[in-house]
Scaffold this motif. Sequence first.
Motif, mmCIF file in Angstrom:
data_model
loop_
_atom_site.group_PDB
_atom_site.id
_atom_site.type_symbol
_atom_site.label_atom_id
_atom_site.label_comp_id
_atom_site.label_asym_id
_atom_site.label_seq_id
_atom_site.Cartn_x
_atom_site.Cartn_y
_atom_site.Cartn_z
ATOM 1 N N ASP A 1 9.100 11.824 4.796
ATOM 2 C CA ASP A 1 10.486 12.256 4.576
ATOM 3 C C ASP A 1 10.558 13.481 3.676
ATOM 4 O OD1 ASP A 1 11.335 10.135 6.166
ATOM 5 O OD2 ASP A 1 11.511 8.773 4.458
ATOM 6 N N GLY A 2 9.609 14.404 3.873
ATOM 7 C CA GLY A 2 9.641 15.662 3.146
ATOM 8 C C GLY A 2 8.972 15.656 1.789
ATOM 9 N N LYS A 3 8.419 14.526 1.363
ATOM 10 C CA LYS A 3 7.770 14.439 0.058
ATOM 11 C C LYS A 3 6.321 14.003 0.220
ATOM 12 C CE LYS A 3 12.033 13.257 -2.439
ATOM 13 N NZ LYS A 3 12.686 12.281 -3.342
ATOM 14 N N ILE A 4 5.448 14.600 -0.624
ATOM 15 C CA ILE A 4 4.028 14.241 -0.570
ATOM 16 C C ILE A 4 3.865 12.775 -0.959
ATOM 17 C CG2 ILE A 4 1.753 14.675 -1.558
ATOM 18 C CD1 ILE A 4 2.516 17.576 -1.883
ATOM 19 N N LEU A 5 3.129 12.050 -0.147
ATOM 20 C CA LEU A 5 2.945 10.615 -0.347
ATOM 21 C C LEU A 5 1.866 10.362 -1.393
ATOM 22 C CD1 LEU A 5 4.187 8.064 0.962
ATOM 23 C CD2 LEU A 5 2.228 8.022 2.497
ATOM 24 N N ASP A 6 2.147 9.436 -2.285
ATOM 25 C CA ASP A 6 1.169 9.044 -3.300
ATOM 26 C C ASP A 6 0.186 8.052 -2.678
ATOM 27 O OD1 ASP A 6 -0.243 8.469 -5.577
ATOM 28 O OD2 ASP A 6 1.284 7.146 -6.429
ATOM 29 N N ILE A 7 -1.011 8.523 -2.421
ATOM 30 C CA ILE A 7 -2.034 7.668 -1.793
ATOM 31 C C ILE A 7 -2.904 7.101 -2.904
ATOM 32 C CG2 ILE A 7 -3.943 7.596 -0.157
ATOM 33 C CD1 ILE A 7 -2.615 9.865 1.347
ATOM 34 N N ASN A 8 -2.582 5.873 -3.299
ATOM 35 C CA ASN A 8 -3.211 5.275 -4.477
ATOM 36 C C ASN A 8 -4.287 4.252 -4.146
ATOM 37 O OD1 ASN A 8 -1.691 3.116 -3.543
ATOM 38 N ND2 ASN A 8 -0.071 3.397 -5.058
ATOM 39 N N GLY A 9 -4.520 4.021 -2.861
ATOM 40 C CA GLY A 9 -5.556 3.071 -2.479
ATOM 41 C C GLY A 9 -5.106 1.630 -2.473
ATOM 42 N N LYS A 10 -3.878 1.353 -2.898
ATOM 43 C CA LYS A 10 -3.364 -0.020 -2.878
ATOM 44 C C LYS A 10 -2.477 -0.206 -1.653
ATOM 45 C CE LYS A 10 -3.581 -0.510 -7.915
ATOM 46 N NZ LYS A 10 -2.811 -0.746 -9.161
ATOM 47 N N HIS A 11 -1.280 0.362 -1.711
ATOM 48 C CA HIS A 11 -0.388 0.248 -0.560
ATOM 49 C C HIS A 11 -0.733 1.283 0.505
ATOM 50 C CE1 HIS A 11 3.093 -1.114 1.565
ATOM 51 N NE2 HIS A 11 3.674 0.069 1.534
ATOM 52 N N HIS A 12 -1.159 2.473 0.054
ATOM 53 C CA HIS A 12 -1.549 3.542 0.973
ATOM 54 C C HIS A 12 -3.006 3.928 0.712
ATOM 55 C CE1 HIS A 12 2.881 4.163 0.389
ATOM 56 N NE2 HIS A 12 2.835 4.191 1.709
ATOM 57 N N SER A 13 -3.749 4.182 1.778
ATOM 58 C CA SER A 13 -5.120 4.654 1.625
ATOM 59 C C SER A 13 -5.511 5.460 2.851
ATOM 60 C CB SER A 13 -6.091 3.481 1.418
ATOM 61 O OG SER A 13 -6.001 2.556 2.483
ATOM 62 N N LEU A 14 -6.496 6.375 2.664
ATOM 63 C CA LEU A 14 -7.003 7.195 3.758
ATOM 64 C C LEU A 14 -8.228 6.533 4.371
ATOM 65 C CD1 LEU A 14 -6.727 10.865 2.423
ATOM 66 C CD2 LEU A 14 -5.199 9.671 3.998
ATOM 67 N N VAL A 15 -8.268 6.507 5.690
ATOM 68 C CA VAL A 15 -9.413 5.957 6.412
ATOM 69 C C VAL A 15 -9.780 6.921 7.542
ATOM 70 C CG1 VAL A 15 -8.860 3.550 5.864
ATOM 71 C CG2 VAL A 15 -7.915 4.592 7.922
ATOM 72 N N ASP A 16 -11.034 6.849 7.956
ATOM 73 C CA ASP A 16 -11.495 7.627 9.120
ATOM 74 C C ASP A 16 -11.157 9.108 9.010
ATOM 75 O OD1 ASP A 16 -12.380 5.231 10.180
ATOM 76 O OD2 ASP A 16 -10.525 4.885 11.285
ATOM 77 N N SER A 17 -11.490 9.717 7.879
ATOM 78 C CA SER A 17 -11.397 11.178 7.690
ATOM 79 C C SER A 17 -9.978 11.718 7.651
ATOM 80 C CB SER A 17 -12.178 11.917 8.791
ATOM 81 O OG SER A 17 -13.522 11.514 8.802
ATOM 82 N N GLY A 18 -8.990 10.839 7.449
ATOM 83 C CA GLY A 18 -7.636 11.374 7.307
ATOM 84 C C GLY A 18 -6.525 10.476 7.782
ATOM 85 N N SER A 19 -6.822 9.406 8.520
ATOM 86 C CA SER A 19 -5.768 8.496 8.977
ATOM 87 C C SER A 19 -5.187 7.740 7.794
ATOM 88 C CB SER A 19 -6.313 7.522 10.014
ATOM 89 O OG SER A 19 -6.744 8.211 11.173
ATOM 90 N N LEU A 20 -3.901 7.401 7.906
ATOM 91 C CA LEU A 20 -3.188 6.721 6.821
ATOM 92 C C LEU A 20 -3.090 5.233 7.132
ATOM 93 C CD1 LEU A 20 -1.476 6.857 4.203
ATOM 94 C CD2 LEU A 20 0.530 7.198 5.670
ATOM 95 N N LEU A 21 -3.622 4.404 6.220
ATOM 96 C CA LEU A 21 -3.510 2.951 6.329
ATOM 97 C C LEU A 21 -2.442 2.472 5.353
ATOM 98 C CD1 LEU A 21 -4.412 0.063 7.130
ATOM 99 C CD2 LEU A 21 -6.163 0.232 5.350
ATOM 100 N N ILE A 22 -1.431 1.766 5.891
ATOM 101 C CA ILE A 22 -0.392 1.165 5.060
ATOM 102 C C ILE A 22 -0.592 -0.341 5.103
ATOM 103 C CG2 ILE A 22 2.083 0.975 4.606
ATOM 104 C CD1 ILE A 22 2.495 3.504 6.224
ATOM 105 N N SER A 23 -0.861 -0.930 3.950
ATOM 106 C CA SER A 23 -1.103 -2.372 3.868
ATOM 107 C C SER A 23 0.204 -3.101 3.584
ATOM 108 C CB SER A 23 -2.119 -2.679 2.766
ATOM 109 O OG SER A 23 -3.330 -1.985 2.983
ATOM 110 N N GLU A 24 0.358 -4.272 4.187
ATOM 111 C CA GLU A 24 1.536 -5.127 3.973
ATOM 112 C C GLU A 24 2.812 -4.294 4.047
ATOM 113 O OE1 GLU A 24 1.176 -7.427 0.443
ATOM 114 O OE2 GLU A 24 -0.741 -8.307 1.013
ATOM 115 N N ILE A 25 3.043 -3.763 5.219
ATOM 116 C CA ILE A 25 4.140 -2.837 5.435
ATOM 117 C C ILE A 25 5.484 -3.488 5.129
ATOM 118 C CG2 ILE A 25 4.412 -3.395 7.873
ATOM 119 C CD1 ILE A 25 4.718 -0.383 8.360
ATOM 120 N N GLN A 26 6.383 -2.693 4.546
ATOM 121 C CA GLN A 26 7.712 -3.150 4.150
ATOM 122 C C GLN A 26 8.780 -2.287 4.837
ATOM 123 O OE1 GLN A 26 8.125 -5.926 2.267
ATOM 124 N NE2 GLN A 26 5.880 -6.063 2.333
ATOM 125 N N PRO A 27 10.028 -2.790 4.906
ATOM 126 C CA PRO A 27 11.085 -1.974 5.523
ATOM 127 C C PRO A 27 11.219 -0.597 4.898
ATOM 128 C CG PRO A 27 11.839 -4.234 5.251
ATOM 129 C CD PRO A 27 10.497 -4.153 4.568
#
Length: 361
Positions: free
Chosen positions: A143-169
Motif C-alpha cells: 500500500d505504498g509503504k516499505i514493508l518491515d520484514i522482521n522474520g516473524k510475521h514477514h520473511s523473505l524466502v527463495d531469493s525474494g519471495s515474501l512469506l506471511i505467517s498466520e495471515i490476518q485480515p
Amino acid sequence: MALCVSQQRPKINEHPKDAVAAKDEPLTLNCKATGRPPPEFIWYQNGVPLAPSDRRVVLPEGSLFFLRVTQNKREQDAGVYHCEARNSAGVAVSENATLQIAVLRDDFRLMPKDTVALVGGPVVLNCTPPRGIPEPSVLWIKDGKILDINGKHHSLVDSGSLLISEIQPSDSGKYECSAQSMAGTKTTPPAYLKVLAPPTIVKSPHDTEVLEGQGFDLPCGLTGDPKPIVTWRKESGRLPEGRSRKLLDNTLRIEDARQEDEGKYYCEGHNEGGNVTISVYLYVYEVPTFMEAPVDVMIREGEPLLLPCRAKGRPAVRIFWDRIDRKHVDNNDVHHHEAEQAAAGDSAGGRKKRAVSWGFP
C-alpha cells in the motif's frame, strides 16, 4: 665533487582491487608505489595501455580516477586493469583488478500474482528479481509503504519471495516487489492479496420452548470477512409464511407460534472462505384447556357417581382431582365408574377439577 644518489626499484604498496561502478558515476582504482627516483605510472586495460581521455586521469600518487564510468558501443570501461610503476631502476607491476559496470536486467524472473488466502494460514507472494551486477536486494512495498520484514510475521524466502505467517485480515492490500542496486531500481506491477475469514459463530441459538400463539426469536450471530450471507430453513417444511422474517442481525422472528412450527431449524452462513451451520429445536406447547368439565350433581346415598373430566394440551395433560377440604388425589387412583358415597353425602359441595401440563408451572 660529484653527488652519488642510490636508485631504488619501484615497489607496489597498494594494488588496485576489483570494483563495481554505476554507469556515469565517478570511480577510483588505487595504485601506489615507492621508488627512487619516484616512479611514473602507466595503466593497462585488458593488457593494452590506456589511451589519453578527458574522462579519466592518472593521479600523482598513481591511482586511476574516472570522472564518469562509461559503457556503450564506442567506449567500454569494463575490463581487467593493472598498473605499472617505472623508473630508471626498474618496473613494478600490480595485481589485476576487474572493473564491472553495474547493471540491472529488465525482467523479473518471477512476479507476484493476485492471491486469495484464508485467515490464520501462511501465504507466499512469489518474486525472483532480475539478474544484475551486483545482485540486487529485494524490498517489498505494501500500500505504498516499505514493508518491515522482521522474520516473524514477514520473511523473505527463495531469493525474494515474501512469506506471511498466520495471515490476518490486516494483511489484505496491494503488494509490490522492488529490486534495488547501484544500477537502479525496478518494481513489479502490483499484486493484490485478499484475506478471507470463514464464518464463525458469535451468538448461537438454543433449543427453545414457546406457548402456542406467542412470538419468539431465534438468534444467529455470525462474523466473517467478507460478511457472511445468512439463511434460515426448517428441516421439514417451509418457514411459516407471513409469520416469519429475518431481522438485520440475522435473528429469525416468528409470530403467533403454531403446532406445525415445531421442529428443527437451521441457520446457515457462507462466504468465499467457507460455510457454517447451526441447528436448533423449537418446541411449541399448548396451554391445558378443558374439553369436558364436571358439573354439580345431586344423587341419593348409595348410588354410583360419575364425574366427567377431559382436558387437552401439549405436552400430554395429566389430570388431578382435589376435594376442597382434603389433599388432592392423582387421577390414576380414581375410578370414574366407582361410587363415592362420601362425595355424595358431603355437605361441603363436592370436588373441584385441576388440569396440569408437564413442563409448565
